[in-house]
Design a protein around this motif. Sequence first.
Motif, PDB file in Angstrom:
ATOM      1  N   VAL A  53       0.852  -1.196   0.000  1.00  0.00           N
ATOM      2  CA  VAL A  53       0.000   0.000   0.000  1.00  0.00           C
ATOM      3  C   VAL A  53       0.886   1.244   0.000  1.00  0.00           C
ATOM      4  N   PRO A  54       0.383   2.342  -0.544  1.00  0.00           N
ATOM      5  CA  PRO A  54       1.168   3.580  -0.497  1.00  0.00           C
ATOM      6  C   PRO A  54       1.172   4.169   0.909  1.00  0.00           C
ATOM      7  N   LEU A  55       2.260   4.831   1.251  1.00  0.00           N
ATOM      8  CA  LEU A  55       2.393   5.486   2.549  1.00  0.00           C
ATOM      9  C   LEU A  55       2.205   6.991   2.444  1.00  0.00           C
ATOM     10  N   PHE A  56       2.449   7.517   1.256  1.00  0.00           N
ATOM     11  CA  PHE A  56       2.329   8.948   1.007  1.00  0.00           C
ATOM     12  C   PHE A  56       1.474   9.187  -0.215  1.00  0.00           C
ATOM     13  N   VAL A  57       0.809  10.324  -0.234  1.00  0.00           N
ATOM     14  CA  VAL A  57       0.139  10.838  -1.421  1.00  0.00           C
ATOM     15  C   VAL A  57       0.928  12.063  -1.824  1.00  0.00           C
ATOM     16  N   MET A  64       1.638  14.148   1.680  1.00  0.00           N
ATOM     17  CA  MET A  64       0.724  13.823   2.773  1.00  0.00           C
ATOM     18  C   MET A  64       0.794  12.330   3.072  1.00  0.00           C
ATOM     19  N   LEU A  65       0.559  11.985   4.324  1.00  0.00           N
ATOM     20  CA  LEU A  65       0.521  10.582   4.713  1.00  0.00           C
ATOM     21  C   LEU A  65      -0.831   9.975   4.369  1.00  0.00           C
ATOM     22  N   THR A  66      -0.821   8.732   3.918  1.00  0.00           N
ATOM     23  CA  THR A  66      -2.059   7.975   3.778  1.00  0.00           C
ATOM     24  C   THR A  66      -2.444   7.487   5.177  1.00  0.00           C
ATOM     25  N   SER A  67      -3.592   6.862   5.308  1.00  0.00           N
ATOM     26  CA  SER A  67      -3.976   6.327   6.623  1.00  0.00           C
ATOM     27  C   SER A  67      -2.990   5.248   7.077  1.00  0.00           C
ATOM     28  N   ALA A  68      -2.515   4.420   6.154  1.00  0.00           N
ATOM     29  CA  ALA A  68      -1.518   3.401   6.511  1.00  0.00           C
ATOM     30  C   ALA A  68      -0.216   4.069   6.935  1.00  0.00           C
ATOM     31  N   GLY A  69       0.180   5.112   6.214  1.00  0.00           N
ATOM     32  CA  GLY A  69       1.383   5.853   6.562  1.00  0.00           C
ATOM     33  C   GLY A  69       1.270   6.477   7.937  1.00  0.00           C
ATOM     34  N   GLN A  70       0.112   7.037   8.246  1.00  0.00           N
ATOM     35  CA  GLN A  70      -0.102   7.641   9.565  1.00  0.00           C
ATOM     36  C   GLN A  70      -0.041   6.591  10.664  1.00  0.00           C
ATOM     37  N   ASP A  71      -0.619   5.425  10.407  1.00  0.00           N
ATOM     38  CA  ASP A  71      -0.581   4.340  11.396  1.00  0.00           C
ATOM     39  C   ASP A  71       0.862   3.926  11.701  1.00  0.00           C
ATOM     40  N   ILE A  72       1.648   3.725  10.645  1.00  0.00           N
ATOM     41  CA  ILE A  72       3.042   3.313  10.838  1.00  0.00           C
ATOM     42  C   ILE A  72       3.833   4.430  11.508  1.00  0.00           C
ATOM     43  N   TYR A  73       3.627   5.663  11.055  1.00  0.00           N
ATOM     44  CA  TYR A  73       4.361   6.789  11.627  1.00  0.00           C
ATOM     45  C   TYR A  73       4.069   6.940  13.116  1.00  0.00           C
ATOM     46  N   SER A  74       2.823   6.814  13.516  1.00  0.00           N
ATOM     47  CA  SER A  74       2.464   6.962  14.931  1.00  0.00           C
ATOM     48  C   SER A  74       3.228   5.975  15.800  1.00  0.00           C
ATOM     49  N   VAL A  75       3.294   4.734  15.366  1.00  0.00           N
ATOM     50  CA  VAL A  75       3.987   3.704  16.135  1.00  0.00           C
ATOM     51  C   VAL A  75       5.499   3.944  16.123  1.00  0.00           C
TER      52      VAL A  75
END
Length: 109
Positions: A53-57, A64-75
């Motif tokens: 899946v993409p991590l950035f748009v 911008m972060l995708t929702s998957a990117g935001q999830d990974i970044y938060s952790v």
Amino acid sequence: MVSQYYDLPSLTALTAFEASARHLSFEIAASELGMTLGEISRQIKAIEDDIGVPLFVRRGTELMLTSAGQDIYSVLASSLAKASNVVRAIKRDRSRNVTVFPAMHFRRD
């Protein structure tokens, strides 16, 4: 070849992703990490290819972060902050006695 214990991309790729997500800029991440823009892009692509899946748009110059990117970044951000705090505490208290613990084996669930 020994398989990776954790099912994660390389630490180099994760570091490139974390800096890119924190700055929302591949250029600033590259400068911070002493990497080229191409190296940052390859590391991000390697993670995206690995997880599928993409991590950035990318919209023009905006990142911008995708929702998957935001999830990974938060952790990642939370985990790296915790590790940083532990390292700072150890550096501050270098004079304490060194205690040796038996090896720990962590389970993957």
